[in-house]
Structures are given as C-alpha cells and as structure tokens.
Scaffold this motif. Structure first.
Motif, PDB file in Angstrom:
ATOM      1  N   PRO A   1      68.484  -8.730 -63.566  1.00  0.00           N
ATOM      2  CA  PRO A   1      67.243  -8.158 -63.024  1.00  0.00           C
ATOM      3  C   PRO A   1      67.501  -7.344 -61.753  1.00  0.00           C
ATOM      4  CG  PRO A   1      67.408 -10.442 -62.385  1.00  0.00           C
ATOM      5  CD  PRO A   1      68.608 -10.165 -63.260  1.00  0.00           C
ATOM      6  N   TRP A   2      68.114  -6.197 -61.899  1.00  0.00           N
ATOM      7  CA  TRP A   2      68.473  -5.387 -60.741  1.00  0.00           C
ATOM      8  C   TRP A   2      67.254  -5.050 -59.885  1.00  0.00           C
ATOM      9  CZ3 TRP A   2      73.291  -5.565 -59.565  1.00  0.00           C
ATOM     10  CH2 TRP A   2      74.271  -5.635 -60.564  1.00  0.00           C
ATOM     11  N   ARG A   3      66.144  -4.693 -60.535  1.00  0.00           N
ATOM     12  CA  ARG A   3      64.952  -4.301 -59.779  1.00  0.00           C
ATOM     13  C   ARG A   3      64.429  -5.474 -58.938  1.00  0.00           C
ATOM     14  NH1 ARG A   3      64.084   0.472 -58.694  1.00  0.00           N
ATOM     15  NH2 ARG A   3      64.222   1.097 -60.864  1.00  0.00           N
ATOM     16  N   LEU A   4      64.427  -6.673 -59.540  1.00  0.00           N
ATOM     17  CA  LEU A   4      63.983  -7.847 -58.791  1.00  0.00           C
ATOM     18  C   LEU A   4      64.940  -8.159 -57.637  1.00  0.00           C
ATOM     19  CD1 LEU A   4      62.795 -10.305 -61.598  1.00  0.00           C
ATOM     20  CD2 LEU A   4      61.395  -8.859 -60.111  1.00  0.00           C
ATOM     21  N   LEU A   5      66.242  -7.998 -57.892  1.00  0.00           N
ATOM     22  CA  LEU A   5      67.227  -8.244 -56.840  1.00  0.00           C
ATOM     23  C   LEU A   5      66.992  -7.315 -55.657  1.00  0.00           C
ATOM     24  CD1 LEU A   5      70.469  -8.707 -58.956  1.00  0.00           C
ATOM     25  CD2 LEU A   5      69.345 -10.455 -57.585  1.00  0.00           C
ATOM     26  N   LEU A   6      66.764  -6.058 -55.941  1.00  0.00           N
ATOM     27  CA  LEU A   6      66.553  -5.084 -54.878  1.00  0.00           C
ATOM     28  C   LEU A   6      65.274  -5.371 -54.104  1.00  0.00           C
ATOM     29  CD1 LEU A   6      67.873  -2.640 -53.625  1.00  0.00           C
ATOM     30  CD2 LEU A   6      66.578  -1.183 -55.175  1.00  0.00           C
ATOM     31  N   ARG A   7      64.206  -5.716 -54.836  1.00  0.00           N
ATOM     32  CA  ARG A   7      62.940  -6.043 -54.165  1.00  0.00           C
ATOM     33  C   ARG A   7      63.083  -7.330 -53.337  1.00  0.00           C
ATOM     34  NH1 ARG A   7      58.263  -3.762 -55.341  1.00  0.00           N
ATOM     35  NH2 ARG A   7      57.086  -5.705 -55.165  1.00  0.00           N
ATOM     36  N   ASP A   8      63.875  -8.264 -53.814  1.00  0.00           N
ATOM     37  CA  ASP A   8      64.111  -9.491 -53.062  1.00  0.00           C
ATOM     38  C   ASP A   8      64.858  -9.185 -51.772  1.00  0.00           C
ATOM     39  OD1 ASP A   8      64.321 -12.525 -52.883  1.00  0.00           O
ATOM     40  OD2 ASP A   8      66.417 -11.946 -52.815  1.00  0.00           O
ATOM     41  N   PHE A   9      65.862  -8.311 -51.836  1.00  0.00           N
ATOM     42  CA  PHE A   9      66.607  -7.941 -50.638  1.00  0.00           C
ATOM     43  C   PHE A   9      65.693  -7.258 -49.621  1.00  0.00           C
ATOM     44  CE2 PHE A   9      70.676  -7.470 -53.382  1.00  0.00           C
ATOM     45  CZ  PHE A   9      70.742  -8.847 -53.498  1.00  0.00           C
ATOM     46  N   LYS A  10      64.689  -6.521 -50.117  1.00  0.00           N
ATOM     47  CA  LYS A  10      63.745  -5.849 -49.237  1.00  0.00           C
ATOM     48  C   LYS A  10      62.670  -6.810 -48.718  1.00  0.00           C
ATOM     49  CE  LYS A  10      62.140  -1.775 -50.159  1.00  0.00           C
ATOM     50  NZ  LYS A  10      61.490  -0.623 -50.816  1.00  0.00           N
ATOM     51  N   GLY A  11      62.540  -7.986 -49.370  1.00  0.00           N
ATOM     52  CA  GLY A  11      61.502  -8.938 -48.988  1.00  0.00           C
ATOM     53  C   GLY A  11      60.144  -8.568 -49.535  1.00  0.00           C
ATOM     54  N   ASN A  12      60.101  -7.873 -50.684  1.00  0.00           N
ATOM     55  CA  ASN A  12      58.846  -7.383 -51.255  1.00  0.00           C
ATOM     56  C   ASN A  12      58.454  -8.066 -52.560  1.00  0.00           C
ATOM     57  OD1 ASN A  12      58.565  -5.618 -49.159  1.00  0.00           O
ATOM     58  ND2 ASN A  12      59.369  -3.838 -50.264  1.00  0.00           N
ATOM     59  N   LEU A  13      59.039  -9.216 -52.863  1.00  0.00           N
ATOM     60  CA  LEU A  13      58.725  -9.889 -54.128  1.00  0.00           C
ATOM     61  C   LEU A  13      57.325 -10.497 -54.112  1.00  0.00           C
ATOM     62  CD1 LEU A  13      61.963 -11.846 -55.140  1.00  0.00           C
ATOM     63  CD2 LEU A  13      61.029  -9.803 -56.224  1.00  0.00           C
TER      64      LEU A  13
ATOM     65  N   TRP B   1      74.754  -7.601 -48.868  1.00  0.00           N
ATOM     66  CA  TRP B   1      73.669  -6.720 -48.466  1.00  0.00           C
ATOM     67  C   TRP B   1      73.229  -6.985 -47.028  1.00  0.00           C
ATOM     68  CZ3 TRP B   1      71.884  -2.269 -49.491  1.00  0.00           C
ATOM     69  CH2 TRP B   1      70.680  -1.869 -48.919  1.00  0.00           C
ATOM     70  N   ILE B   2      73.184  -8.251 -46.619  1.00  0.00           N
ATOM     71  CA  ILE B   2      72.794  -8.591 -45.252  1.00  0.00           C
ATOM     72  C   ILE B   2      73.761  -7.967 -44.250  1.00  0.00           C
ATOM     73  CG2 ILE B   2      72.611 -10.487 -43.595  1.00  0.00           C
ATOM     74  CD1 ILE B   2      71.518 -12.213 -45.887  1.00  0.00           C
ATOM     75  N   VAL B   3      75.059  -8.045 -44.578  1.00  0.00           N
ATOM     76  CA  VAL B   3      76.063  -7.452 -43.692  1.00  0.00           C
ATOM     77  C   VAL B   3      75.880  -5.948 -43.607  1.00  0.00           C
ATOM     78  CG1 VAL B   3      78.526  -7.035 -43.382  1.00  0.00           C
ATOM     79  CG2 VAL B   3      77.728  -9.291 -44.090  1.00  0.00           C
ATOM     80  N   LEU B   4      75.714  -5.312 -44.767  1.00  0.00           N
ATOM     81  CA  LEU B   4      75.584  -3.863 -44.820  1.00  0.00           C
ATOM     82  C   LEU B   4      74.335  -3.381 -44.110  1.00  0.00           C
ATOM     83  CD1 LEU B   4      76.586  -3.194 -48.546  1.00  0.00           C
ATOM     84  CD2 LEU B   4      77.903  -2.608 -46.523  1.00  0.00           C
TER      85      LEU B   4
ATOM     86  N   GLN C   1      62.875   5.156 -40.586  1.00  0.00           N
ATOM     87  CA  GLN C   1      62.699   6.079 -41.708  1.00  0.00           C
ATOM     88  C   GLN C   1      63.989   6.274 -42.487  1.00  0.00           C
ATOM     89  OE1 GLN C   1      62.039   6.759 -38.522  1.00  0.00           O
ATOM     90  NE2 GLN C   1      62.576   8.860 -37.911  1.00  0.00           N
ATOM     91  N   ASP C   2      65.153   6.144 -41.794  1.00  0.00           N
ATOM     92  CA  ASP C   2      66.429   6.259 -42.493  1.00  0.00           C
ATOM     93  C   ASP C   2      66.652   5.071 -43.415  1.00  0.00           C
ATOM     94  OD1 ASP C   2      67.162   8.656 -41.317  1.00  0.00           O
ATOM     95  OD2 ASP C   2      67.956   7.662 -39.543  1.00  0.00           O
ATOM     96  N   ILE C   3      66.208   3.881 -42.989  1.00  0.00           N
ATOM     97  CA  ILE C   3      66.328   2.693 -43.828  1.00  0.00           C
ATOM     98  C   ILE C   3      65.451   2.849 -45.065  1.00  0.00           C
ATOM     99  CG2 ILE C   3      66.027   0.193 -43.919  1.00  0.00           C
ATOM    100  CD1 ILE C   3      68.292   1.190 -42.112  1.00  0.00           C
ATOM    101  N   ASP C   4      64.237   3.355 -44.894  1.00  0.00           N
ATOM    102  CA  ASP C   4      63.365   3.591 -46.045  1.00  0.00           C
ATOM    103  C   ASP C   4      64.005   4.570 -47.010  1.00  0.00           C
ATOM    104  OD1 ASP C   4      61.475   1.873 -45.063  1.00  0.00           O
ATOM    105  OD2 ASP C   4      60.284   3.445 -44.081  1.00  0.00           O
TER     106      ASP C   4
ATOM    107  N   ASN D   1      65.002   4.022 -51.021  1.00  0.00           N
ATOM    108  CA  ASN D   1      64.555   4.935 -52.075  1.00  0.00           C
ATOM    109  C   ASN D   1      65.725   5.464 -52.888  1.00  0.00           C
ATOM    110  OD1 ASN D   1      61.879   4.668 -51.307  1.00  0.00           O
ATOM    111  ND2 ASN D   1      61.968   6.409 -49.887  1.00  0.00           N
ATOM    112  N   LYS D   2      66.795   5.828 -52.196  1.00  0.00           N
ATOM    113  CA  LYS D   2      67.957   6.363 -52.901  1.00  0.00           C
ATOM    114  C   LYS D   2      68.627   5.284 -53.748  1.00  0.00           C
ATOM    115  CE  LYS D   2      68.964  10.049 -49.586  1.00  0.00           C
ATOM    116  NZ  LYS D   2      68.779  11.136 -50.566  1.00  0.00           N
ATOM    117  N   MET D   3      68.679   4.054 -53.242  1.00  0.00           N
ATOM    118  CA  MET D   3      69.277   2.980 -54.022  1.00  0.00           C
ATOM    119  C   MET D   3      68.461   2.682 -55.269  1.00  0.00           C
ATOM    120  SD  MET D   3      72.184   1.917 -53.255  1.00  0.00           S
ATOM    121  CE  MET D   3      72.013   0.693 -54.530  1.00  0.00           C
ATOM    122  N   GLU D   4      67.127   2.740 -55.149  1.00  0.00           N
ATOM    123  CA  GLU D   4      66.268   2.521 -56.319  1.00  0.00           C
ATOM    124  C   GLU D   4      66.493   3.601 -57.361  1.00  0.00           C
ATOM    125  OE1 GLU D   4      62.424   2.320 -54.574  1.00  0.00           O
ATOM    126  OE2 GLU D   4      62.525   0.158 -54.218  1.00  0.00           O
TER     127      GLU D   4
END
Length: 332
Positions: free
Chosen positions: A12-24, A53-56, A67-70, A74-77
């Motif tokens: 579940p790549w999409r869920l993993l990414l949203r979890d890393f963002k804290g948006n689940l 991911w936390i380290v990066l 805005q650079d983090i956002d 977006n680019k990773m998605e």
C-alpha cells in the motif's frame, strides 16, 4: 507463505506515504494496520522505510521552507503513481517487492539530493535490501549486490578523488577499474581499498568482518594493521583479538548468491543444499540418513525454495519441512 505472496502484489504505497505525512484517516489507519499485521515482512518493511523517512525529512526540514516540503510530497506522490505499472512487472519475480522498496527509497533520496544540489551540498545515496538481495549499478559502472537486511551508503561523485561506500551487512562488489580513483569500502571496523576487482565483504554475527577475494587484489586495513590478499583468500578481522588473519577459501562459493542464476551440476543432496543455503540465505539441516546415491543437476533464477524442494522430493526419497525458526529440515 500465502501472506508473503500477497505482499508482493499489494504493497500500500499510497497509505505508506500518507502515514509518513500524518494524514491517515481512521479507516486508512485500519487498512494499514491490517497490512502490517499480515506478515513479519510487511512489519519489517514499514519499520525500515519509516525510520529512513524520518531521517531524510528531518534533514530536509533543517534546510528548507514549508512550501519546499509540500513540493517534495507532491513530487513523491507523482513518482509513486508513475511507478505503479512498473512494479507489476516484478510481481512474479522472487525479489519483486524488495526491488520496488529499494526503488522507493532511491526515489526519496533522488528528490532530496536534487534539493540539496541547489545548495551545492552532496547528500550520499542509501540502498537497503529489505527482505532479499538487490543489484545496484553505481555511477562509475561498478556493480554491487547487497544481501537481505544489508545497507550500502554511497559517497561517489564524478569529481571526487576517491570512490567510497559504507556497508552494514553483506555485499558483493564488482568494481570498475580506475587507477586514478581507488574504491574504498568502509564497515564499522575495517576499510577495504581496491582499484578494480571482485570481492565480498561480510559483517558476521560473531562480530568478525570477512573479506573474500574472487579476482584482483585488495588491501584490508584497521588502524595500524594492513593485510593484502590474493584471489582465493579470505581476510578475517576479529575485534576481540584485534588482528587480521588470512586463509584459503573457495571465493566463487562465497559469492555464489550474487548472481542472476545458480547452476548445480552433478551434486549430491548434501552438496546442493550448501549452495541453496547461500542462494536463499537460509539455514538448511540435512539428516544423516539421506542417501548420496542421487546426483542433482538444475539451474535456478527466481524460483522459490518451496518449489525447488517439491521437485526434489518427487525425484528422490526425501521429506522436508520448515521449523518454527524458518530452518529447512530435510530427512530421508
């Protein structure tokens, strides 16, 4: 076993990414939890990716505006969306989701490195083989195979005098020859210096570090200690004894796992299982009552060990099972 096969098809790549963002959402948290609890491999994968991911991201936040983090998210998605069809191609291969996972990690570094390039800072690239071996082609054309659970950090730039990597675990190196730029492999204890050669480096569970040379020559260094080895030799550094010893070994056997195919020709079951231990990175116990009258000849690419053992059991009188520790036990 079915859980592992399903994992290949349904990361579940999409869920993993949203979890890393804290948006689940609550529903998504349940889905991600179900996936993580479906197998040990999924838990290991999540832990490794989350830690990385936390380290990066922590490193990125120290240097960039919100805005650079956002933009990074977006680019990773977009990157993950573009890679979906490519990951399907790996579905039936033995190292499927491992290859995709390494690709995902490399993708994170790609975008962080690009941001860092604007500041003219070099950020090393990290590769991790989560549950199977992975093959890496470096910018200088050198090839590295990293074993399950191992990590390579690359400090290689075109304008650098040295080519340097840091290894945690076990890896096979086929280094592109460049007399002007030595290739250096660092571990927590030793440094291996080469110019062009093929060798393996392994950090043992006992704490020892072993370097096996297939061709060329290497120098193994630790503080004031220095040992040069020739093809067919192994250098062993012991932190307990604080020395480097050398011995004769079958170097081709030590690196047999770092290939695209494994060929067994006219080997007894005892002999064949030694190669399969290396190839699949598992422990195999063969009972003393096994007959040595049968000779086995076969070639493997990405077949699972279960399929191999089913075929062997059909043509020879053996029984096998995996015990609770994941050890393959074979009896007559």
């Amino acid at each position: 076993m079915n859980n592992e096969k399903n994992l290949d098809r349904d990361i579940p790549w999409r869920l993993l990414l949203r979890d890393f963002k804290g948006n689940l959402s609550e529903e998504e948290k349940i889905k991600l939890s179900m996936w993580m609890n479906s197998s040990t491999s999924s838990k290991e994968m999540y832990a490794a990716l989350k830690k990385l991911w936390i380290v990066l991201l922590g490193n990125q936040l120290e240097n960039k505006k919100e805005q650079d983090i956002d933009s990074l998210w977006n680019k990773m998605e977009q990157r993950l969306h573009q890679q979906k069809t490519r990951s399907v191609w790996f579905v039936w291969r033995r190292f499927a989701w491992v290859a995709v996972a390494v690709l995902f990690v490399a993708g994170l570094y790609y975008y962080l490195n690009r941001y860092k390039a604007d500041e003219r800072e070099f950020v090393p690239t990290v590769y991790t083989a989560l549950t199977g071996k992975s093959k890496i082609l470096l910018p200088d054309s050198s090839i590295i195979w990293i074993k399950k659970g191992s990590t390579i950090t690359c400090f290689i730039e075109d304008n650098e005098v040295n080519r340097k990597v840091h290894l945690e675990g076990e890896a096979f190196f086929d280094v592109y020859k460049d007399a002007k730029r030595p290739f250096i492999v660092e571990t927590k204890d030793i440094e291996v210096r080469v110019f062009g050669t093929a060798f393996t480096v392994k950090e043992d569970l006992t704490g020892e570090t072993k370097v096996s040379l297939l061709r060329g020559s290497v120098a193994v260094e630790k503080d004031h200690l220095l040992k040069k080895i020739k093809p067919g030799e192994m250098a062993v550094y012991s932190p307990r004894r604080k020395n480097i010893e050398t011995k004769k070994i079958d170097a081709s056997f030590e690196s047999v796992w770092a290939k695209d195919t494994l060929s067994i020709e006219k080997k007894t079951l005892f002999e064949a299982m030694k190669y399969l231990e290396k190839w699949y990175d598992i422990r195999i116990i063969v009972g003393q009552n096994i007959s040595e009258d049968h000779a086995f000849t076969f070639t493997l690419t990405d077949e699972p060990i279960e399929e191999v053992m089913r075929l062997i059991s059909r043509i020879s009188p053996v029984q096998y099972h995996f015990n609770e520790d994941g050890i393959l036990v074979i009896n007559g």
